[in-house]
Write an enzyme that holds these catalytic residues in place. Structure first.
Site, PDB file in Angstrom:
ATOM      1  N   GLU A  42       0.812  -1.230   0.000  1.00 27.70           N
ATOM      2  CA  GLU A  42       0.000   0.000   0.000  1.00 27.70           C
ATOM      3  C   GLU A  42       0.840   1.273   0.000  1.00 27.70           C
ATOM      4  O   GLU A  42       0.745   2.110   0.896  1.00 27.70           O
ATOM      5  CB  GLU A  42      -0.961   0.002   1.187  1.00 27.70           C
ATOM      6  CG  GLU A  42      -2.004  -1.088   1.107  1.00 27.70           C
ATOM      7  CD  GLU A  42      -3.057  -0.997   2.204  1.00 27.70           C
ATOM      8  OE1 GLU A  42      -3.041  -0.021   2.965  1.00 27.70           O
ATOM      9  OE2 GLU A  42      -3.911  -1.894   2.269  1.00 27.70           O
ATOM     10  N   GLU A  63      -5.350  -8.964   1.255  1.00 28.02           N
ATOM     11  CA  GLU A  63      -6.000  -8.578   2.511  1.00 28.02           C
ATOM     12  C   GLU A  63      -7.478  -8.380   2.268  1.00 28.02           C
ATOM     13  O   GLU A  63      -7.876  -7.797   1.245  1.00 28.02           O
ATOM     14  CB  GLU A  63      -5.429  -7.258   3.074  1.00 28.02           C
ATOM     15  CG  GLU A  63      -4.100  -7.389   3.763  1.00 28.02           C
ATOM     16  CD  GLU A  63      -3.581  -6.072   4.346  1.00 28.02           C
ATOM     17  OE1 GLU A  63      -4.397  -5.259   4.846  1.00 28.02           O
ATOM     18  OE2 GLU A  63      -2.357  -5.860   4.288  1.00 28.02           O
TER      19      GLU A  63
HETATM   20  C1  BGP Z   1      -4.153  -2.196   5.585  1.00 28.21           C
HETATM   21  C2  BGP Z   1      -2.772  -2.555   6.065  1.00 28.21           C
HETATM   22  C3  BGP Z   1      -2.740  -3.524   7.210  1.00 28.21           C
HETATM   23  C4  BGP Z   1      -3.882  -3.382   8.198  1.00 28.21           C
HETATM   24  C5  BGP Z   1      -5.216  -3.164   7.500  1.00 28.21           C
HETATM   25  C6  BGP Z   1      -6.358  -2.849   8.446  1.00 28.21           C
HETATM   26  O1  BGP Z   1      -4.110  -0.896   5.089  1.00 28.21           O
HETATM   27  O2  BGP Z   1      -2.020  -3.096   5.017  1.00 28.21           O
HETATM   28  O3  BGP Z   1      -1.480  -3.452   7.785  1.00 28.21           O
HETATM   29  O4  BGP Z   1      -3.600  -2.490   9.180  1.00 28.21           O
HETATM   30  O5  BGP Z   1      -5.140  -2.144   6.541  1.00 28.21           O
HETATM   31  O6  BGP Z   1      -6.277  -1.518   8.845  1.00 28.21           O
HETATM   32  P1  BGP Z   1      -6.558  -1.039  10.319  1.00 28.21           P
HETATM   33  O7  BGP Z   1      -5.603  -1.810  11.166  1.00 28.21           O
HETATM   34  O8  BGP Z   1      -6.296   0.419  10.327  1.00 28.21           O
HETATM   35  O9  BGP Z   1      -7.971  -1.370  10.582  1.00 28.21           O
END
Ligand code: BGP
Length: 467
Positions: A165, A368
């Site tokens: 990202e 993800e």
């Molecule tokens: C994505 C990232 C992850 C994780 C996820 C959930 O942007 O790659 O590392 O953090 O989001 O986000 P959050 O933890 O802010 O809910």
């Protein structure tokens, strides 16, 4: 479109789950690890920092046993840059050995490792030395880091991810390593320099990966939030298209085609923040496209036209809800939201897959997708039916995409185990496995299988026939 659905996912489809090093490992002062930029950021009041996280650093063997029992085909994790190169330059054998043991345990357990080279963790020493990604020296140091990983783990790791990202990372000063005071035009201009340097770095590492591990595949990780138009007005459709260009495709166009898309170039030129580029770099990007595209999908957006006649600089806003004169993001009454206001739209994942494929014709891995929620431990159990519902509906869209002929070869749920959320600490949990701790109390850190763990286990065993 109605079409005949496939009964099961293909045998070689990778059912997986993921984590990232700084959110799960802990042990930040152990094993010779150096300081990462974000270690210095104080969390919000009442929210834990990343120093202990889920203690995976000490418990990875127990965690991998749970992965095996779950039946995971793959596990996506990231490597802490500062465990391998504490000062960004000199190798720390203890760090190399830690991931060696982790990868060995995975392969011994029949689980394919999918490795993110760089997931938000950047050595502070490189910011101190030369301002991090603002310097081209960072390209060399990143390539050096990746080369060490390819050399040590390339015999067992065949799926690599360059940068997680990048779009998001650029907007968060404590992750990219820009000083807190940097704002406005200066921030935007520097973010574009860093973005360009990171794209060059990604292309060099892609090339190196192909040279060092010819049977491996490598990809960048993007976070599309495909926007749909707010109405049937043509101007709203254009606004949603422009949102997608500015939010997602600008990076993929550089990664996959070695070019700035026309909309993005114009956007940067209008604001006088187009970075200095050179032909050699652009050719390097063109000549070294990724083998696939890794997609993190959590939510979609709905966009309407913004009829203002002005040009604004956004500074470092993580999420831009209105670009004056281009689009504005609006609420969509058909789309529910999570407790943190993230839209829940499984169809958005299908839209992303179709659009990305139409533009780049590359295979895709969903790296993800998951639901952040307040889980409750009751009588030793976690009844997270809301997570089962979320994941099953998204996986069902993937099954549909495969049936339609789109090459999606795996799905990695976020996350395998509870970990420290990017900004919400331990309140916002994502895992199939509960970690018995909260923001203020480490308790016993024991691992407890949630209802979603049993559901995912059955789903994998049936190869998604239930979806
Ligand atoms: C994505 C990232 C992850 C994780 C996820 C959930 O942007 O790659 O590392 O953090 O989001 O986000 P959050 O933890 O802010 O809910």
């Amino acid at each position: 479109m109605y079409h005949k659905r496939i009964k099961k996912f293909p045998d070689n489809f990778l059912f997986g789950a993921g984590t990232s090093s700084f959110q799960v490992e802990g042990g930040i002062k152990e094993g010779g690890r150096g300081t990462a930029v974000h270690d210095l950021k104080k969390p919000k009041k009442g929210i834990t920092d990343f120093s202990v996280a889920s203690d995976h650093y000490h418990r990875f063997e127990e965690d991998i046993d749970l992965m095996k029992e779950l039946g995971l085909d793959s596990y996506r994790f990231s490597i802490s840059w500062t465990r391998i190169l504490p000062d960004g330059k000199n190798i720390n054998e203890e760090g190399v050995e830690f991931y060696n043991r982790l990868i060995q345990k995975l392969t011994d357990s029949g689980i394919k490792p999918i490795v993110t080279i760089y997931h938000f963790e950047y050595p502070k020493a490189l910011v101190d030395n030369y301002k991090g990604w603002l310097s081209r020296e960072s390209i060399d140091d990143y390539v050096n880091f990746a080369g060490i990983l390819f050399e040590n783990y390339g015999d067992r790791v065949k799926h690599w991810l360059t940068i997680n990202e990048q779009d998001h990372l650029l907007k968060i000063p404590e992750r990219i390593g820009f000083p807190e005071e940097m704002t406005g035009l200066e921030y935007e201009r520097n973010a574009q320099i860093a973005n360009y340097n990171m794209c060059v770095a990604g292309a060099r590492v892609t090339k190196l990966c192909h040279e060092m591990i010819p049977d491996a595949k490598i990809a960048p990780v993007v976070n599309p939030m495909p926007a749909i138009p707010a109405s049937n007005l043509p101007a709203d459709l254009i606004a949603s298209m422009e949102f997608n260009e500015l939010a997602t495709y600008y990076i993929l166009d550089l990664n996959c085609r070695g070019e700035y898309s026309p909309v993005y170039r114009k956007y940067l030129e209008d604001r006088d923040i187009f970075p200095q580029i050179n032909d050699e770099d652009m050719k390097l990007m063109r000549d070294n496209p990724p083998d696939f595209i890794a997609v993190n999908y959590y939510m979609n957006q709905t966009a309407a036209d913004s009829d203002k006649e002005e040009i604004n600089l956004r500074g470092r806003e993580v999420f831009v809800s209105e670009e004056e004169g281009i689009y504005k993001i609006v609420k969509n009454e058909h789309i529910p939201q999570t407790d943190w206001g993230w839209n829940i739209c499984p169809e958005g994942l299908k839209i992303a897959v179709m659009d990305i494929y139409n533009r780049y014709q590359l295979p895709m891995l969903i790296t993800e997708n998951g639901l952040g929620a307040y889980d409750r431990l009751e009588d030793g159990k976690i009844h997270d039916d809301y997570r089962i519902d979320y994941i099953s509906r998204h996986l069902s869209q993937i099954k549909d995409c495969i049936g339609m002929g789109y090459p999606v070869f795996g799905y990695s749920a976020w996350s395998f185990i509870d970990l420290v959320s990017g900004r919400e600490g331990m309140d916002k949990r994502y895992g199939f496995v509960y970690v018995n701790r909260d923001n203020n109390d480490l308790k016993d850190m024991s691992r407890i299988k949630k209802d979603s763990y049993y559901w995912y286990k059955k789903t994998i065993a049936e190869r998604g026939e239930n979806l």
